[in-house]
Design a protein around this motif. Structure first.
Motif, mmCIF file in Angstrom:
data_model
loop_
_atom_site.group_PDB
_atom_site.id
_atom_site.type_symbol
_atom_site.label_atom_id
_atom_site.label_comp_id
_atom_site.label_asym_id
_atom_site.label_seq_id
_atom_site.Cartn_x
_atom_site.Cartn_y
_atom_site.Cartn_z
ATOM 1 N N VAL A 19 1.147 -1.597 0.274
ATOM 2 C CA VAL A 19 0.063 -0.304 -0.190
ATOM 3 C C VAL A 19 0.980 1.660 0.088
ATOM 4 N N ASN A 20 0.773 1.730 -1.045
ATOM 5 C CA ASN A 20 1.664 3.091 -1.154
ATOM 6 C C ASN A 20 1.219 4.348 -0.021
ATOM 7 N N ILE A 21 2.215 4.274 1.028
ATOM 8 C CA ILE A 21 1.494 6.076 1.962
ATOM 9 C C ILE A 21 2.352 6.898 2.075
ATOM 10 N N THR A 22 3.378 6.841 0.776
ATOM 11 C CA THR A 22 4.190 8.220 0.449
ATOM 12 C C THR A 22 3.612 9.731 0.154
ATOM 13 N N SER A 23 2.908 9.890 -0.178
ATOM 14 C CA SER A 23 1.564 10.869 0.644
ATOM 15 C C SER A 23 1.304 11.274 1.716
ATOM 16 N N PHE A 24 1.260 10.215 2.659
ATOM 17 C CA PHE A 24 1.443 10.763 3.792
ATOM 18 C C PHE A 24 2.100 11.469 4.526
ATOM 19 N N VAL A 25 3.643 10.758 4.251
ATOM 20 C CA VAL A 25 4.273 10.824 4.153
ATOM 21 C C VAL A 25 5.085 12.449 4.326
ATOM 22 N N GLU A 26 4.698 12.725 2.581
ATOM 23 C CA GLU A 26 4.852 14.393 2.333
ATOM 24 C C GLU A 26 3.983 15.168 3.115
ATOM 25 N N GLN A 27 2.557 14.046 3.611
ATOM 26 C CA GLN A 27 1.830 15.148 4.289
ATOM 27 C C GLN A 27 2.060 16.045 6.034
ATOM 28 N N ALA A 28 2.470 14.344 6.615
ATOM 29 C CA ALA A 28 3.513 14.885 7.807
ATOM 30 C C ALA A 28 4.750 15.877 7.552
ATOM 31 N N VAL A 29 5.067 15.581 6.585
ATOM 32 C CA VAL A 29 6.265 16.666 6.372
ATOM 33 C C VAL A 29 6.385 17.680 5.938
ATOM 34 N N LYS A 30 5.089 18.302 4.959
ATOM 35 C CA LYS A 30 4.569 19.213 5.471
ATOM 36 C C LYS A 30 4.486 20.189 6.488
ATOM 37 N N GLU A 31 3.523 19.075 7.368
ATOM 38 C CA GLU A 31 2.280 19.597 8.325
ATOM 39 C C GLU A 31 3.447 19.860 10.121
ATOM 40 N N SER A 32 5.062 19.380 9.504
ATOM 41 C CA SER A 32 6.235 19.386 10.372
ATOM 42 C C SER A 32 6.733 20.902 11.009
ATOM 43 N N GLY A 33 6.738 21.469 9.694
ATOM 44 C CA GLY A 33 7.073 23.045 9.660
ATOM 45 C C GLY A 33 8.843 23.007 9.631
ATOM 46 N N ILE A 34 9.412 21.751 9.286
ATOM 47 C CA ILE A 34 10.455 21.223 9.800
ATOM 48 C C ILE A 34 11.384 21.012 8.542
ATOM 49 N N ASN A 35 12.161 21.664 7.607
ATOM 50 C CA ASN A 35 12.750 22.459 6.319
ATOM 51 C C ASN A 35 14.045 21.148 6.556
ATOM 52 N N ASN A 36 15.185 20.530 7.112
ATOM 53 C CA ASN A 36 16.325 19.664 7.102
ATOM 54 C C ASN A 36 16.351 18.748 8.048
ATOM 55 N N GLY A 37 16.565 18.079 7.760
ATOM 56 C CA GLY A 37 16.520 16.661 9.325
ATOM 57 C C GLY A 37 16.122 15.948 8.437
ATOM 58 N N ILE A 38 15.713 14.140 9.388
ATOM 59 C CA ILE A 38 15.180 12.756 8.219
ATOM 60 C C ILE A 38 13.966 12.701 8.870
ATOM 61 N N VAL A 39 13.803 11.902 8.281
ATOM 62 C CA VAL A 39 12.403 11.347 8.752
ATOM 63 C C VAL A 39 11.820 9.950 8.586
ATOM 64 N N LEU A 40 11.188 9.527 9.268
ATOM 65 C CA LEU A 40 11.463 8.333 9.810
ATOM 66 C C LEU A 40 9.800 8.019 9.675
ATOM 67 N N ILE A 41 10.397 6.656 8.752
ATOM 68 C CA ILE A 41 8.539 6.161 9.739
ATOM 69 C C ILE A 41 8.690 4.649 10.333
ATOM 70 N N PHE A 42 7.788 4.580 10.311
ATOM 71 C CA PHE A 42 8.484 2.580 11.203
ATOM 72 C C PHE A 42 6.507 2.285 11.712
ATOM 73 N N VAL A 43 6.710 1.076 11.120
ATOM 74 C CA VAL A 43 4.802 -0.020 11.698
ATOM 75 C C VAL A 43 5.025 -0.779 12.598
ATOM 76 N N LEU A 44 3.844 -0.484 13.691
ATOM 77 C CA LEU A 44 3.907 -0.793 14.637
ATOM 78 C C LEU A 44 3.678 -2.355 14.749
ATOM 79 N N HIS A 45 4.247 -3.341 13.846
ATOM 80 C CA HIS A 45 3.344 -4.170 14.193
ATOM 81 C C HIS A 45 4.694 -5.755 13.600
ATOM 82 N N ALA A 46 4.649 -6.742 13.825
ATOM 83 C CA ALA A 46 5.003 -7.894 13.803
ATOM 84 C C ALA A 46 5.501 -8.692 12.280
#
Length: 137
Positions: A19-46
């Motif tokens: 399932v493509n979640i790229t748009s959710f990640v890009e939206q979170a980046v936009k909402e964050s207001g952070i310009n330079n750093g790192i983005v961690l994507i982590f799934v909470l399941h085994a």
């Protein structure tokens, strides 16, 4: 240093699917207001994971077919004595639960064909939780 965290919930429809979640990640980046750093994507399941690859139907089928052939569900796994999804746990172990991307000038840096996908390995499931954390300045 600033930190922004957002949790998203994904419902899956099949035992194995990407399932493509790229748009959710890009939206979170936009909402964050952070310009330079790192983005961690982590799934909470085994029995789910995060993969990065081209979002092309044939390739997604190839990845799923490879996992199904490599980890035969009918094989005798010890974990199946308590739960019938050992193949899903093993597959998740190969891919890992997270990915990290650079964030430069407010833009998530990824290759031309790279998309961020939740890889469901033991669905269908309701509410697969994915944590997106943006860290930087």
């Amino acid at each position: 240093m600033k930190t922004f965290v957002k949790s998203i919930s994904i419902d899956t429809k099949n035992r194995r699917e990407l399932v493509n979640i790229t748009s959710f990640v890009e939206q979170a980046v936009k909402e964050s207001g952070i310009n330079n750093g790192i983005v961690l994507i982590f799934v909470l399941h085994a029995t789910a994971t995060i993969v990065v690859n081209e979002d092309e139907q044939g390739l997604k089928k190839d990845i799923i077919n490879w996992i199904d052939e490599f980890l035969d569900k009918e094989r005798k796994y010890y974990h199946n004595l308590i739960d019938n999804n050992a193949d899903s746990h093993i597959a998740a172990s190969f891919f890992g639960p997270s990915k990290v991307f650079p964030l430069v000038n407010g833009k998530l840096i990824k290759g031309t064909w790279q998309e961020i996908m939740l890889f469901e390995l033991d669905g269908p499931r309701n509410r697969r939780q994915v944590l997106i954390e943006v860290i930087g300045e």
